[in-house]
Design a protein around this motif. Structure first.
Motif, mmCIF file in Angstrom:
data_model
loop_
_atom_site.group_PDB
_atom_site.id
_atom_site.type_symbol
_atom_site.label_atom_id
_atom_site.label_comp_id
_atom_site.label_asym_id
_atom_site.label_seq_id
_atom_site.Cartn_x
_atom_site.Cartn_y
_atom_site.Cartn_z
ATOM 1 N N TYR A 168 -33.276 -8.633 37.264
ATOM 2 C CA TYR A 168 -33.805 -9.976 37.490
ATOM 3 C C TYR A 168 -33.838 -10.729 36.159
ATOM 4 C CZ TYR A 168 -35.516 -7.924 41.878
ATOM 5 O OH TYR A 168 -35.625 -7.282 43.086
ATOM 6 N N CYS A 169 -32.685 -11.232 35.752
ATOM 7 C CA CYS A 169 -32.566 -11.863 34.432
ATOM 8 C C CYS A 169 -33.386 -13.150 34.331
ATOM 9 C CB CYS A 169 -31.107 -12.160 34.120
ATOM 10 S SG CYS A 169 -30.126 -10.651 34.010
ATOM 11 N N GLY A 170 -33.415 -13.933 35.386
ATOM 12 C CA GLY A 170 -34.203 -15.164 35.379
ATOM 13 C C GLY A 170 -35.684 -14.870 35.240
ATOM 14 N N ALA A 171 -36.164 -13.918 36.020
ATOM 15 C CA ALA A 171 -37.575 -13.535 35.964
ATOM 16 C C ALA A 171 -37.902 -12.923 34.611
ATOM 17 C CB ALA A 171 -37.906 -12.562 37.093
ATOM 18 N N ALA A 172 -36.979 -12.144 34.055
ATOM 19 C CA ALA A 172 -37.210 -11.555 32.730
ATOM 20 C C ALA A 172 -37.408 -12.658 31.703
ATOM 21 C CB ALA A 172 -36.038 -10.649 32.335
ATOM 22 N N ASN A 173 -36.525 -13.647 31.691
ATOM 23 C CA ASN A 173 -36.669 -14.755 30.743
ATOM 24 C C ASN A 173 -37.971 -15.509 30.957
ATOM 25 O OD1 ASN A 173 -34.264 -14.233 29.413
ATOM 26 N ND2 ASN A 173 -33.075 -15.534 30.782
ATOM 27 N N PHE A 174 -38.336 -15.710 32.222
ATOM 28 C CA PHE A 174 -39.581 -16.385 32.555
ATOM 29 C C PHE A 174 -40.772 -15.615 31.979
ATOM 30 C CE2 PHE A 174 -43.240 -16.576 35.468
ATOM 31 C CZ PHE A 174 -43.536 -17.935 35.411
ATOM 32 N N PHE A 175 -40.811 -14.308 32.185
ATOM 33 C CA PHE A 175 -41.956 -13.521 31.721
ATOM 34 C C PHE A 175 -41.938 -13.316 30.206
ATOM 35 C CE2 PHE A 175 -42.580 -12.410 36.229
ATOM 36 C CZ PHE A 175 -43.914 -12.767 36.310
ATOM 37 N N TYR A 176 -40.760 -13.281 29.581
ATOM 38 C CA TYR A 176 -40.739 -13.267 28.112
ATOM 39 C C TYR A 176 -41.368 -14.554 27.580
ATOM 40 C CZ TYR A 176 -37.820 -9.062 27.758
ATOM 41 O OH TYR A 176 -37.339 -7.770 27.823
ATOM 42 N N SER A 177 -41.061 -15.679 28.220
ATOM 43 C CA SER A 177 -41.666 -16.964 27.821
ATOM 44 C C SER A 177 -43.174 -16.951 28.062
ATOM 45 C CB SER A 177 -41.048 -18.124 28.605
ATOM 46 O OG SER A 177 -39.714 -18.314 28.239
ATOM 47 N N GLN A 178 -43.587 -16.396 29.189
ATOM 48 C CA GLN A 178 -45.015 -16.297 29.485
ATOM 49 C C GLN A 178 -45.732 -15.452 28.430
ATOM 50 O OE1 GLN A 178 -45.478 -18.953 32.080
ATOM 51 N NE2 GLN A 178 -47.193 -17.565 32.076
ATOM 52 N N SER A 179 -45.109 -14.367 28.031
ATOM 53 C CA SER A 179 -45.695 -13.504 27.011
ATOM 54 C C SER A 179 -45.896 -14.277 25.710
ATOM 55 C CB SER A 179 -44.799 -12.286 26.774
ATOM 56 O OG SER A 179 -45.322 -11.471 25.741
ATOM 57 N N ASP A 180 -44.868 -15.013 25.312
ATOM 58 C CA ASP A 180 -44.974 -15.840 24.092
ATOM 59 C C ASP A 180 -46.084 -16.877 24.224
ATOM 60 O OD1 ASP A 180 -42.861 -14.476 22.929
ATOM 61 O OD2 ASP A 180 -41.380 -16.047 23.355
ATOM 62 N N GLU A 181 -46.181 -17.482 25.405
ATOM 63 C CA GLU A 181 -47.207 -18.511 25.637
ATOM 64 C C GLU A 181 -48.611 -17.921 25.501
ATOM 65 O OE1 GLU A 181 -48.621 -20.916 29.505
ATOM 66 O OE2 GLU A 181 -46.533 -21.286 28.937
ATOM 67 N N GLU A 182 -48.823 -16.731 26.057
ATOM 68 C CA GLU A 182 -50.140 -16.104 25.971
ATOM 69 C C GLU A 182 -50.472 -15.725 24.531
ATOM 70 O OE1 GLU A 182 -52.259 -16.207 28.409
ATOM 71 O OE2 GLU A 182 -50.741 -16.982 29.767
ATOM 72 N N ARG A 183 -49.470 -15.309 23.780
ATOM 73 C CA ARG A 183 -49.710 -15.003 22.359
ATOM 74 C C ARG A 183 -50.100 -16.285 21.621
ATOM 75 N NH1 ARG A 183 -47.574 -14.791 17.318
ATOM 76 N NH2 ARG A 183 -48.172 -13.002 16.063
#
Length: 166
Positions: free
Chosen positions: A37-52
């Motif tokens: 799920y490449c789209g979801a992976a990119n989405f959650f990598y962005s979410q991780s950065d946002e939470e940091r």
């Protein structure tokens, strides 16, 4: 600036929540990437950065007001998931937990007449409305589009398009 021990503890506790959220989203991204799920992976990598980034806002705020931020150890996040939908549900639950914690800090700031902390938290209150709505909307896609392979592929593409908007 003088900050109460109660407020300092609540803000440091929020740093822990934001750090754990960042790690949870990182684990979700990794699972999605491994599941194709490449789209979801990119989405959650962005979410991780946002939470940091959210965590850093709390760190800087505490340090700026003389409260001394404490950098926490984080708990190990879940690394295996049943489905893409289960990840979205877990993410929504996490955001609801964060919202509750933010509201609790707002209540402390109001009770203590800590106007600067209250004002600082306004941004987070609005952010949490957006975050919860985002995950609720994604969950609606499973109801609207479905849960078969083609539907999941479409939801993955939608998540990928959302990654750059975080």
């Amino acid at each position: 600036m003088n900050i109460s021990q109660n407020t300092k503890k609540a803000l440091n506790d929020q740093i822990v929540l934001e750090a754990n959220a960042s790690n949870s989203y990182l684990a979700m991204a990794s699972w999605c990437e491994n599941a194709g799920y490449c789209g979801a992976a990119n989405f959650f990598y962005s979410q991780s950065d946002e939470e940091r980034t959210h965590m850093l806002k709390f760190v800087h705020y505490l340090n700026d007001i003389g409260g001394s931020a404490t950098i926490p150890a984080t708990k190990s996040p879940a690394n295996s998931f049943k489905s893409l939908e289960s990840i979205i549900r877990a993410a929504l639950n996490n955001e609801q937990l964060v919202t509750k914690a933010i509201y609790s800090i707002v209540e402390i700031a109001q009770k203590e007449k800590d106007h600067s902390t209250h004002t600082f938290l306004d941004w987070f209150v609005n952010e949490q409305v957006e975050e919860e709505k985002k995950f609720e909307t994604i969950l609606q896609k499973f109801e609207l589009i479905g849960r078969d392979k083609i539907a999941i592929h479409e939801i993955d593409k939608i998540l990928g398009s959302m990654a750059s908007k975080n």
